[in-house]
Scaffold this active site. Structure first.
Site, PDB file in Angstrom:
ATOM      1  N   HIS A   1       0.843  -1.194   0.000  1.00 23.79           N
ATOM      2  CA  HIS A   1       0.000   0.000   0.000  1.00 23.79           C
ATOM      3  C   HIS A   1       0.877   1.242   0.000  1.00 23.79           C
ATOM      4  CE1 HIS A   1      -3.490   2.511   0.555  1.00 23.79           C
ATOM      5  NE2 HIS A   1      -2.924   3.087   1.604  1.00 23.79           N
ATOM      6  N   SER A   2       0.670   2.128  -0.972  1.00 26.32           N
ATOM      7  CA  SER A   2       1.381   3.391  -1.084  1.00 26.32           C
ATOM      8  C   SER A   2       2.886   3.135  -1.149  1.00 26.32           C
ATOM      9  CB  SER A   2       0.977   4.309   0.079  1.00 26.32           C
ATOM     10  OG  SER A   2       1.347   5.641  -0.174  1.00 26.32           O
ATOM     11  N   MET A   3       3.671   3.619  -0.188  1.00 26.71           N
ATOM     12  CA  MET A   3       5.103   3.355  -0.207  1.00 26.71           C
ATOM     13  C   MET A   3       5.394   1.858  -0.268  1.00 26.71           C
ATOM     14  SD  MET A   3       8.076   4.484   2.543  1.00 26.71           S
ATOM     15  CE  MET A   3       7.651   3.205   3.754  1.00 26.71           C
TER      16      MET A   3
END
Length: 240
Positions: free
Chosen positions: A73-75
């Site tokens: 998720h994201s990074m």
């Protein structure tokens, strides 16, 4: 099958605590814990995203004895992608068990971010975090908690925003699924769709209502999608 879970900037493995209960039997989950938080709080914060990738790769390598998916998720999506690149380069036999990369709330590696936030003044930085919705208001509104967590958050954003991604060519030999929230202020839908360039297998893009952390209220739907597509990819891996 196994599913490796990689959290977002400022996040820890506890972010995925509810996932095992939402996934069907037969999918074993392993959540990566980054240095400097939760049970690794006594360790120094990493200097570069490549340091996180190196550590995560060494821990994940022994788990690659069966079809395995990666969900970031994201990074965490960037870290998952870079771990797979590292495995591809250094451990080609092991990476053959990597069946699927799930990238949540993240633009493709070759799509630049629209705005860098790690160097913003504290008040502006806190406001961006508040809009994203992944940091508890108690942390943002309490001076002592903010002093404790702000260095972790800012360091993660700095690593992620200054990281130079590995090129998407040649593409990874696996399937990729991108997941995005329709109201995410930090991820352009078109830039997320370009994850299709990073893999030579099947690609799908699932859009759900919500912002940067759309997967929290929609966890059952996200978990169903992940299980279905991981099983599909693993079935093809076994047939090869």
């Amino acid at each position: 099958m196994r599913l490796i879970l990689l959290p977002h900037a400022g996040g820890g493995s506890g972010f995925f605590r509810d996932w095992p209960g939402e996934l069907p039997d037969g999918i074993e989950t392993w959540a990566v814990q980054y240095p400097g938080r939760e049970r690794r709080a006594s360790e120094p914060l990493p200097a570069r995203l490549s340091d996180v990738v190196t550590g995560a790769t060494s821990e994940i390598l022994p788990l690659l004895d069966r079809p395995t998916g990666f969900f970031g998720h994201s990074m965490g999506a960037t870290i998952g992608y870079e771990v797979l690149r590292r495995l591809e380069r250094d451990h080609p036999t092991a990476v053959a068990h990597a069946a699927h990369l799930f990238v949540s709330a993240r633009q493709a590696p070759h799509q630049p971010r629209r705005k860098l936030i790690h160097a913003l003044p504290d008040d502006e930085f806190a406001e961006v975090l508040r809009r994203h919705g992944g940091t508890h208001d108690a942390v943002l509104d309490d001076a002592e908690l903010w002093e404790l967590f702000q260095p972790i958050l800012r360091n993660d954003y700095r690593m992620a925003e200054t990281h130079r991604p590995t090129p998407v060519t040649p593409p990874l030999d696996l399937d990729i699924t991108a997941l995005t929230g329709d109201d995410d202020p930090s991820v352009d839908v078109g830039a997320a769709a370009r994850w299709a360039d990073a893999g030579r297998g099947e690609f799908a893009h699932h859009r759900l209502p919500g912002g940067h952390f759309f997967l929290v209220p929609h966890l059952p739907e996200v978990a169903t999608t992940v299980a279905h597509r991981l099983r599909r990819s693993a079935g093809r891996r076994r047939a090869e």
